[in-house]
Design an enzyme around this catalytic site. Structure first.
Site, short mmCIF file in Angstrom:
data_model
loop_
_atom_site.label_atom_id
_atom_site.label_comp_id
_atom_site.label_asym_id
_atom_site.label_seq_id
_atom_site.Cartn_x
_atom_site.Cartn_y
_atom_site.Cartn_z
N ASP A 112 0.86 -1.19 0.00
CA ASP A 112 0.00 0.00 0.00
C ASP A 112 0.90 1.24 0.00
OD1 ASP A 112 -2.24 1.66 0.18
OD2 ASP A 112 -2.56 1.32 2.33
N TYR A 121 -4.70 4.79 0.36
CA TYR A 121 -5.83 3.94 -0.09
C TYR A 121 -5.52 3.13 -1.35
CZ TYR A 121 -8.05 7.55 2.80
OH TYR A 121 -8.36 8.44 3.79
N HIS A 122 -4.30 2.59 -1.42
CA HIS A 122 -3.93 1.84 -2.62
C HIS A 122 -3.54 0.38 -2.35
CE1 HIS A 122 -2.57 5.99 -4.42
NE2 HIS A 122 -3.89 5.86 -4.39
N PRO A 123 -4.27 -0.34 -1.51
CA PRO A 123 -3.85 -1.72 -1.27
C PRO A 123 -3.87 -2.53 -2.56
CG PRO A 123 -6.07 -1.35 -0.42
CD PRO A 123 -5.50 -0.02 -0.78
#
Ligand SMILES: Cc1cc2nc3c(=O)[nH]c(=O)nc-3n(C[C@H](O)[C@H](O)[C@H](O)COP(=O)(O)OP(=O)(O)OC[C@H]3O[C@@H](n4cnc5c(N)ncnc54)[C@H](O)[C@@H]3O)c2cc1C
Ligand SMILES: *[C@@H]1O[C@H](CO)[C@@H](O)[C@H](O)[C@H]1NC(C)=O
Ligand SMILES: *[C@@H]1O[C@H](CO)[C@@H](O)[C@H](O)[C@H]1NC(C)=O
Length: 612
Positions: free
Chosen positions: A341, A543-545
């Site tokens: 992330d 918010y980039h898993p």
């Protein structure tokens, strides 16, 4: 926004009784070429393809597969349709979190990061709605670095290099900024509208100027070269959100061979134990369990949290873990591992002396609302508050490679700008950190420079908390467990300080909000150790898993899917979403997920002999 719906919205809220406004709105909807997708209430028992999840990638896959009129395609989405009003005002994006269209995940508590957040946990919003996280996101349009994709290819994933993928980024794109649409890196005429916000504060260009002063160029960070500063482009259309539902599903809503079912929660994929073929999905829809079969394939596009969740519930995952929970193992696979992330240090705040920032009382008023709803412009169109993006090199990064290791999100606001009402809650900043450091910024003019670690070494995992499908999985991101990650963030913070000291920003009286973190002050103010401590407290997920169903070649023990996105060891099952990224890309992940959807749709068409 079209006139009649503007009427309905304005009048509905302020003047007319709701039912009357609602009728006007419905009449309008029926004839609107961008009207809501039609939803199927009673799906057939069998389809050629079933796509699970209508998010950034899933909406694209369903849209493209249904271009073949001979295939019937089912798109299943756990959430409902997009709420029309708030979600589309870019500046209000954070208001959507923790509502019914958010899965509302939270990580486990951490000891290395997020120490200044409630319970040392990070909130992980994920869209539960047609359009998925593209309905919750901040709409920044960023593709990542050419080298990210060339590296994927070098891992043994043919045709995943940048030169192959550029075609798919462009295939989607309708870039409305002519200066970019003309270049070889962009395109016009695709489904996905991309443009700058139609309104900006004086800080937007000042940030770019500041970048030039410290030696960077103002350039298209999605073009020839990534290093540099740019006014952000976003997935917006006429000033409001262009989700993947709006872009890829609405225009094809009359296609009879695509059935979209909402409020359909998929519990598992049913895989034949002998032949290892995925033949159906089990879903809960309108209070009843249903099994729907797929003649050709099932495609999981439920996102980096839910796709591994569903795979594990279906018996595809780490054998030992599944056995512990009593789930029969169909395929032992590294599902849920390789979790990556983007995080940033969210607390780098600066004061200015002029009324040029997004102080809430100044902008979230009737005038701004009117400008937005009537003309699609004004302060409400700022992309999740982010005006300018920058890709820069810390001292750990090789400048000659054009592969920056730090990204800046430059925001003409801080958590103080709304007096601690919304953003603080969305981020989950603890009362202690708020009271001791940021509260004094309430409603004052201030801006943030958020340095983001682009290629973290720290990796985490997702695993099941329970075999019960409605219990959310365990999320362990392990942020900042690798010391190098923290060291790069410290350099990022120092770069942010250098930016604030340029004449472009000094002109507005820019100065660090220097109230110290009580838990870090013993390390000596503004030393590297101090900044590291701050970053470990105010650790913001971007918010980039991704990465939890890794794509890789057959000899890679960590690979869950092959380069054609087929799950190893299982027939007729693919994963198409952020989960497949072998390594996180150096930039925001929405455009890459849309690209993955485009690419996957072509792969599937090729594999079934349909011309692409
Ligand atoms: C608050 C926030 C801000 C962001 N800001 C940006 C930004 O500015 N720019 C950017 O590039 N990226 C941004 N991102 C990241 C980006 O939006 C995501 O990386 C991207 O949307 C992920 O796409 P996906 O297809 O993998 O998953 P998603 O878009 O999350 O789609 C998954 C879909 O599957 C559905 N689903 C899940 N489980 C089930 C089930 N069991 N049954 C049926 N359906 C199910 C979900 O409801 C959802 O619709 C942001 C994300 C968030 C949350
Ligand atoms: C397969 O993947 C592994 C792990 O990424 C890599 O080391 C190896 O070189 C790859 N093999 C081929 C043939 O590309
Ligand atoms: C930086 O990259 C260039 C180009 O690949 C290479 O020649 C050089 O050795 C690298 N420098 C360092 C310090 O790694």
């Amino acid at each position: 926004m079209p006139l009649l719906s503007v009427f309905a919205v304005l009048l509905g809220i302020w003047l007319l009784p709701i039912p009357l406004a609602y009728i006007g709105y419905e009449v309008y909807e029926f004839n609107d070429p961008e009207g809501r997708p039609f939803v199927e209430l009673d799906p057939l028992p069998i389809y050629d393809f079933i796509v699970v999840g209508a998010g950034s990638a899933g909406a694209v896959v369903a849209s493209r597969l249904s271009e073949n009129p001979a295939w019937n395609v089912l798109l299943l989405e756990a959430g409902g349709d997009e709420p029309e009003i708030v979600s589309n005002a870019p500046a209000l994006a954070a208001n959507l979190q923790m509502t019914r269209i958010d899965w509302g995940y939270r990580t486990e508590p951490m000891t290395t990061a997020c120490l200044g957040l409630e319970g040392s946990r990070s909130k992980w919003p994920r869209g539960k709605v047609l359009g998925g996280s593209s309905v919750l996101n901040y709409m920044l349009y960023v593709r990542g670095n050419r080298r990210d994709y060339d590296r994927w290819e070098s891992f043994g994933n043919p045709e995943w290099g940048y030169d192959d993928l550029l075609y798919y980024f462009k295939k989607s794109e309708d870039n409305r900024n002519p200066y970019l649409a003309r270049t070889p890196y962009h395109a016009a005429g695709g489904y996905l509208t991309v443009q700058e916000a139609p309104w900006r504060t004086p800080l937007a260009t000042a940030f770019v100027q500041a970048g030039i002063e410290i030696g960077y160029e103002n350039r298209d960070i999605n073009g020839e070269s990534q290093t540099g500063f740019m006014i952000a482009q976003g997935t917006i259309r006429r000033g409001s959100r262009c989700s993947t539902s709006r872009a890829f599903l609405r225009p094809i809503r009359h296609r009879p061979n695509l059935h979209i079912v909402i409020h359909a929660h998929v519990l598992k994929v049913n895989i034949d134990h002998v032949y290892k073929r995925a033949w159906s999905v089990t879903m809960l829809h309108q209070g009843r369990m249903r099994i729907i079969q797929a003649r050709n394939e099932i495609i999981l596009s439920a996102g980096a949290v839910s796709s591994p969740h569903i795979l594990m519930l279906s018996g595809v995952g780490p054998a030992e873990h599944l056995t512990e929970l009593g789930i029969p193992v169909i395929q032992d696979a590294a599902v849920g591992l390789n979790l990556q992330d983007h995080i940033g240090f969210g607390g780098l705040a600066f004061r200015v002396d002029q009324p040029i920032t997004l102080v809430q009382s100044r902008y979230e008023d009737m005038v701004s609302a009117f400008r937005y709803y009537v003309n699609g412009e004004g302060p409400m169109t700022v992309l999740g508050g982010v005006e300018t993006l920058a890709f820069v090199h810390s001292k750990y990064s090789n400048v000659s490679l054009d592969w920056p290791d730090v990204q800046f999100h430059l925001i003409p606001a801080t958590i103080g700008s709304d007096g601690g009402q919304t953003i603080r809650r969305a981020l989950g900043v603890s009362n202690f950190l708020w009271e001791t450091v940021y509260k004094e910024l309430s409603f004052t003019d201030s801006f943030s420079a958020i340095p983001v670690l682009l290629r973290p070494k720290s990796k985490g995992y997702i695993k099941l908390r329970s075999a019960h499908p409605f219990i959310p999985p365990i999320i362990v991101p392990n942020y900042l467990t690798e010391p190098e990650d923290a060291a790069i963030l410290v350099e990022g913070a120092k770069l942010g300080l250098a930016l604030s000291q340029t004449s472009a920003l000094r002109r507005f009286g820019a100065r660090l909000h220097d109230t110290p973190y009580p838990q870090c002050v013993h390390l000596g103010l503004f030393t590297d150790e101090y900044w590291e401590c701050c970053a470990r407290h105010y650790t913001s997920t971007i918010y980039h898993p991704c990465g939890t169903a890794k794509m890789g070649n057959a000899t890679d023990p960590d690979a869950v899917v092959d380069p054609r996105l087929r799950v190893y060891g299982v027939h007729s099952l693919r994963v198409v979403d952020a989960s497949i990224m072998p390594t996180i890309v150096s930039g925001n992940t929405n455009a890459p997920c849309i690209m993955i959807g485009e690419k996957a749709a072509d792969i599937i068409k090729q594999d079934w002999g349909f011309p692409t």
